[in-house]
Design a protein around this motif. Structure first.
Motif, PDB file in Angstrom:
ATOM      1  N   UNK A   1     -24.436  89.823 -34.377  1.00  0.00           N
ATOM      2  CA  UNK A   1     -23.986  88.449 -34.607  1.00  0.00           C
ATOM      3  C   UNK A   1     -24.521  87.509 -33.532  1.00  0.00           C
ATOM      4  N   UNK A   2     -24.542  87.988 -32.293  1.00  0.00           N
ATOM      5  CA  UNK A   2     -25.060  87.160 -31.195  1.00  0.00           C
ATOM      6  C   UNK A   2     -26.519  86.793 -31.448  1.00  0.00           C
ATOM      7  N   UNK A   3     -27.297  87.751 -31.913  1.00  0.00           N
ATOM      8  CA  UNK A   3     -28.715  87.483 -32.178  1.00  0.00           C
ATOM      9  C   UNK A   3     -28.891  86.448 -33.276  1.00  0.00           C
ATOM     10  N   UNK A   4     -28.045  86.500 -34.314  1.00  0.00           N
ATOM     11  CA  UNK A   4     -28.149  85.514 -35.388  1.00  0.00           C
ATOM     12  C   UNK A   4     -27.737  84.137 -34.888  1.00  0.00           C
ATOM     13  N   UNK A   5     -26.677  84.071 -34.086  1.00  0.00           N
ATOM     14  CA  UNK A   5     -26.268  82.771 -33.536  1.00  0.00           C
ATOM     15  C   UNK A   5     -27.358  82.180 -32.640  1.00  0.00           C
ATOM     16  N   UNK A   6     -28.034  83.049 -31.891  1.00  0.00           N
ATOM     17  CA  UNK A   6     -29.114  82.564 -31.019  1.00  0.00           C
ATOM     18  C   UNK A   6     -30.253  81.971 -31.834  1.00  0.00           C
ATOM     19  N   UNK A   7     -30.463  82.480 -33.051  1.00  0.00           N
ATOM     20  CA  UNK A   7     -31.482  81.912 -33.928  1.00  0.00           C
ATOM     21  C   UNK A   7     -30.970  80.657 -34.625  1.00  0.00           C
ATOM     22  N   UNK A   8     -29.659  80.640 -34.941  1.00  0.00           N
ATOM     23  CA  UNK A   8     -29.069  79.475 -35.613  1.00  0.00           C
ATOM     24  C   UNK A   8     -28.997  78.279 -34.682  1.00  0.00           C
TER      25      UNK A   8
ATOM     26  N   UNK B   1     -25.646  78.048 -48.381  1.00  0.00           N
ATOM     27  CA  UNK B   1     -25.163  79.412 -48.560  1.00  0.00           C
ATOM     28  C   UNK B   1     -25.986  80.210 -49.544  1.00  0.00           C
ATOM     29  N   UNK B   2     -26.268  79.623 -50.716  1.00  0.00           N
ATOM     30  CA  UNK B   2     -27.031  80.379 -51.721  1.00  0.00           C
ATOM     31  C   UNK B   2     -28.493  80.519 -51.316  1.00  0.00           C
ATOM     32  N   UNK B   3     -29.016  79.563 -50.524  1.00  0.00           N
ATOM     33  CA  UNK B   3     -30.398  79.693 -50.056  1.00  0.00           C
ATOM     34  C   UNK B   3     -30.530  80.897 -49.128  1.00  0.00           C
ATOM     35  N   UNK B   4     -29.561  81.090 -48.237  1.00  0.00           N
ATOM     36  CA  UNK B   4     -29.587  82.258 -47.352  1.00  0.00           C
ATOM     37  C   UNK B   4     -29.368  83.527 -48.156  1.00  0.00           C
TER      38      UNK B   4
ATOM     39  N   UNK C   1     -30.229  71.487 -43.413  1.00  0.00           N
ATOM     40  CA  UNK C   1     -29.598  72.744 -43.814  1.00  0.00           C
ATOM     41  C   UNK C   1     -30.577  73.651 -44.559  1.00  0.00           C
ATOM     42  N   UNK C   2     -31.286  73.094 -45.530  1.00  0.00           N
ATOM     43  CA  UNK C   2     -32.240  73.905 -46.282  1.00  0.00           C
ATOM     44  C   UNK C   2     -33.391  74.368 -45.390  1.00  0.00           C
ATOM     45  N   UNK C   3     -33.764  73.530 -44.431  1.00  0.00           N
ATOM     46  CA  UNK C   3     -34.812  73.922 -43.499  1.00  0.00           C
ATOM     47  C   UNK C   3     -34.380  75.044 -42.574  1.00  0.00           C
ATOM     48  N   UNK C   4     -33.076  75.082 -42.249  1.00  0.00           N
ATOM     49  CA  UNK C   4     -32.569  76.124 -41.352  1.00  0.00           C
ATOM     50  C   UNK C   4     -32.307  77.437 -42.080  1.00  0.00           C
ATOM     51  N   UNK C   5     -32.141  77.383 -43.399  1.00  0.00           N
ATOM     52  CA  UNK C   5     -31.777  78.582 -44.163  1.00  0.00           C
ATOM     53  C   UNK C   5     -32.745  79.748 -43.955  1.00  0.00           C
ATOM     54  N   UNK C   6     -34.069  79.550 -44.032  1.00  0.00           N
ATOM     55  CA  UNK C   6     -34.973  80.691 -43.803  1.00  0.00           C
ATOM     56  C   UNK C   6     -34.841  81.277 -42.399  1.00  0.00           C
ATOM     57  N   UNK C   7     -34.631  80.420 -41.397  1.00  0.00           N
ATOM     58  CA  UNK C   7     -34.488  80.914 -40.024  1.00  0.00           C
ATOM     59  C   UNK C   7     -33.251  81.787 -39.896  1.00  0.00           C
ATOM     60  N   UNK C   8     -32.120  81.299 -40.419  1.00  0.00           N
ATOM     61  CA  UNK C   8     -30.880  82.067 -40.346  1.00  0.00           C
ATOM     62  C   UNK C   8     -30.997  83.342 -41.170  1.00  0.00           C
ATOM     63  N   UNK C   9     -31.551  83.227 -42.376  1.00  0.00           N
ATOM     64  CA  UNK C   9     -31.691  84.405 -43.243  1.00  0.00           C
ATOM     65  C   UNK C   9     -32.578  85.462 -42.599  1.00  0.00           C
ATOM     66  N   UNK C  10     -33.693  85.062 -42.016  1.00  0.00           N
ATOM     67  CA  UNK C  10     -34.596  86.030 -41.410  1.00  0.00           C
ATOM     68  C   UNK C  10     -33.966  86.708 -40.200  1.00  0.00           C
ATOM     69  N   UNK C  11     -33.140  85.953 -39.446  1.00  0.00           N
ATOM     70  CA  UNK C  11     -32.425  86.568 -38.327  1.00  0.00           C
ATOM     71  C   UNK C  11     -31.418  87.595 -38.836  1.00  0.00           C
ATOM     72  N   UNK C  12     -30.745  87.291 -39.941  1.00  0.00           N
ATOM     73  CA  UNK C  12     -29.811  88.251 -40.547  1.00  0.00           C
ATOM     74  C   UNK C  12     -30.552  89.481 -41.030  1.00  0.00           C
ATOM     75  N   UNK C  13     -31.690  89.279 -41.690  1.00  0.00           N
ATOM     76  CA  UNK C  13     -32.508  90.404 -42.164  1.00  0.00           C
ATOM     77  C   UNK C  13     -32.928  91.290 -40.994  1.00  0.00           C
ATOM     78  N   UNK C  14     -33.356  90.660 -39.916  1.00  0.00           N
ATOM     79  CA  UNK C  14     -33.802  91.405 -38.743  1.00  0.00           C
ATOM     80  C   UNK C  14     -32.665  92.261 -38.188  1.00  0.00           C
TER      81      UNK C  14
END
Length: 585
Positions: A421-428, A99-102, A380-393
């Motif tokens: 939200x759908x776009x972020x889930x597709x990246x997650x 959570x804090x990484x994202x 989890x830590x490896x996925x954090x940048x992917x999820x965060x970048x999708x949220x940023x986008x």
């Protein structure tokens, strides 16, 4: 603490080889053909992060004391003021590692982020062991306080029961990792709201999170990072995971028998159950086996943990503690002081949260724990940048439109927020990851059925595989096709009795897995989302149209050096650029 296992019947030990049905014989490849399949799949691209090679150069055992836990004096966190800021771009529920990484990454991109947690500075209770190469890849090697050059597995007490693993292992310095991640949050402007989340509602393009004390905060997107409590995400099917249970201690001891340069990854020996009065323990361990997981720090300090790989229901802590006590007595280890006690229970596998849905998720709340092993930290830590970048986008999308239309920098409608939200889930959870997880769930179901003898045979074959396969399996880096090749390779490496058992246990589960994956073949798995190929086709089509337009223009007339460029050339170039840009969004 990384693996668990469960109940089973004595199938791998059977001396009777099961007759394979005719239809199974027809589809099973010959040994030579299977080896070709395995070799071919190994050449296919895996997930971007690996498998990673063994670190170059010699790795030596290193140990330092872990840091002290961060406090309000050592890390200055900004408390969120609801009166001044009732609305933020991203609400994160939970101040765990993921959570804090994202949160820090999204805030660093310029968005307002609020993390809700009862105590953001609370100690993280579970110990985390990781493969050294995984933390090196993420630039977090400094957050390790013990490194072992190699790991070891004991299958049994026989001469061939000791297996060494050529892969350095490490223990995470939890206080330091927490300090590093919180400092990133503080530097990026993340605010923290002390409290427990109790619910979430959505409407008009915004989400509202309610706290247990009645306070409310609104935001454009909400991320559930509450771990296994899964406070906000919803499920459309029954959540029925397996469980990894472990009881462990960090202890000062008079002495221990473990070489300091070797981490004991799994010890399946059961000699400690052979004493008088331990008949019931011996029988229970053979049906529901547990193993010792040991990390030697110094000659007189060690982490010891009795672990159940995966079971349903979970193994009881009292039973795990009793088995660990018996094991230490057999090993001749006398504990002089217990520095830390751990009671670890990890849900593994089961169905994923409903996806897409308006609430986002990461870590345990998103089902990212490895269903077959319980590994989670690096994933989890490896996925954090992917999820965060999708949220940023996605948070940038309303801003892009607002720049043109003067709209507020937030989703203008519920449908727009749902698309985000759908776009972020597709990246997650992209489809390749969903298929990969289905295979891991299939593996978990097999492990749930193995007794001690079968478990030993399974891991004898598992750790005889190539580094590419067993490294990639444990680190969630193999693609689905590579996992199929992994399964074939494991089958070929198994004994005849084990193959018969794997056929009996695995074929029905394999068919169920494949049937469950049929929805991932649909083009609209994530409604309204374009695949990478579809986006590329659009960009290519726009480029072709621009090229055709340019070629259809009359050639520019000859000009003298003093004349200006012909006007048609500039509009054509501008049109080509705008077409490509529009198609790529």
């Amino acid at each position: 603490m990384l693996l668990q296992h469960g109940v089973g019947r004595n199938l791998l030990c059977s001396s009777v080889r099961l007759q394979r049905p005719a239809h199974i014989k027809a589809v099973l490849p010959s040994g030579r053909r299977a080896r070709v399949v395995v070799a071919t799949a190994a050449l296919q691209p895996a997930f971007p992060s690996g498998p990673l090679p063994i670190p170059k150069g010699p790795v030596s055992h290193s140990y330092r004391e872990a840091e002290s836990w961060p406090t309000a004096e050592t890390v200055k966190l900004e408390t969120h003021n609801l009166d001044e800021q009732p609305y933020v771009d991203l609400i994160v529920a939970g101040a765990g590692p993921a959570g804090v990484a994202v949160a820090s990454r999204v805030a660093a991109a310029g968005f307002s982020v609020c993390v809700i947690d009862p105590d953001p500075l609370a100690h993280w209770p579970n110990n985390y062991g990781v493969w050294l190469d995984e933390f090196q890849a993420m630039g977090l090697e400094d957050c390790l306080h013990v490194i072992w050059p190699k790991a070891k597995v004991w299958l049994n007490s026989e001469a061939d029961g000791e297996k060494f693993l050529n892969r350095p292992f490490a223990r995470v310095d939890r206080p330091k990792l927490k300090r590093v991640l919180l400092e990133r949050c503080a530097a990026a402007g993340v605010t923290f709201l002390p409290g427990s989340v109790s619910g979430c509602s959505h409407g008009g393009g915004a989400s509202q999170v309610e706290l247990a004390d009645g306070r409310k905060i609104r935001g454009s997107l909400v991320l559930d990072a509450t771990g296994h409590s899964r406070r906000l995400v919803q499920y459309d099917k029954k959540f029925d995971p397996g469980y990894q249970g472990a009881y462990g201690i960090v202890a000062e001891v008079e002495s221990h028998p473990f070489p300091l340069d070797t981490m004991l990854f799994m010890d399946w020996r059961d000699d400690h159950t052979a004493g008088a009065g331990r008949e019931a323990m011996r029988a229970a361990n053979r049906a529901l086996p547990t193993f010792l997981y040991a990390m030697p720090f110094t000659e007189n300090k060690v982490f010891l943990e009795e672990t159940s790989l995966v079971s349903r229901p979970a193994a009881g802590f009292s039973e795990l503690k009793e088995r660990l006590t018996a094991r230490l007595e057999w090993l001749g280890i006398k504990v002089t002081r217990i520095e830390e006690e751990e009671y670890c229970l990890i849900p593994m596998g089961g169905v994923l949260p409903t996806h897409p849905q308006r609430v986002l998720a990461i870590g345990g709340a998103a089902g990212m724990v490895h269903p077959s092993t319980g590994f989670m930290m690096a994933r989890m830590l490896g996925a954090a940048p992917t999820v965060a970048d999708a949220i940023i986008d996605q948070l940038s999308t309303p801003g892009d439109k607002a720049a043109d239309a003067g709209a507020p920098l937030r989703p203008p409608s519920e449908s727009a927020a749902a698309r985000m939200a759908t776009a972020v889930w597709a990246a997650t959870w992209p489809l390749p990851r969903i298929r990969q997880r289905a295979f891991f769930n299939f593996g978990m179901d097999i492990l749930l059925s193995l007794d001690l003898a079968q478990m030993r045979e399974f891991f004898r074959a598992f750790f005889s595989l190539s580094d590419f396969h067993w490294h990639g399996f444990l680190s969630t880096r193999l693609s689905f096709s590579q996992l199929i090749a992994f399964g074939l390779s494991l089958f070929l490496r198994s004994s005849n009795a084990a193959r018969s058992s794997l056929l009996r246990l695995g074929v029905p589960g394999l068919l169920v897995m494949l049937a469950g994956l049929l929805p991932t073949l649909a083009a609209d798995y994530y409604p309204g989302m374009q695949s990478i190929k579809e986006r590329k086709d659009e960009v290519d089509a726009a480029a072709r149209r621009a090229a055709q337009l340019t070629s259809s223009l009359p050639p520019p007339p000859p000009s003298s050096p003093s004349s200006s460029p012909p006007p048609p050339a500039a509009p054509a170039a501008a049109h080509a650029g705008s077409a490509s840009t529009a198609a790529s969004k």
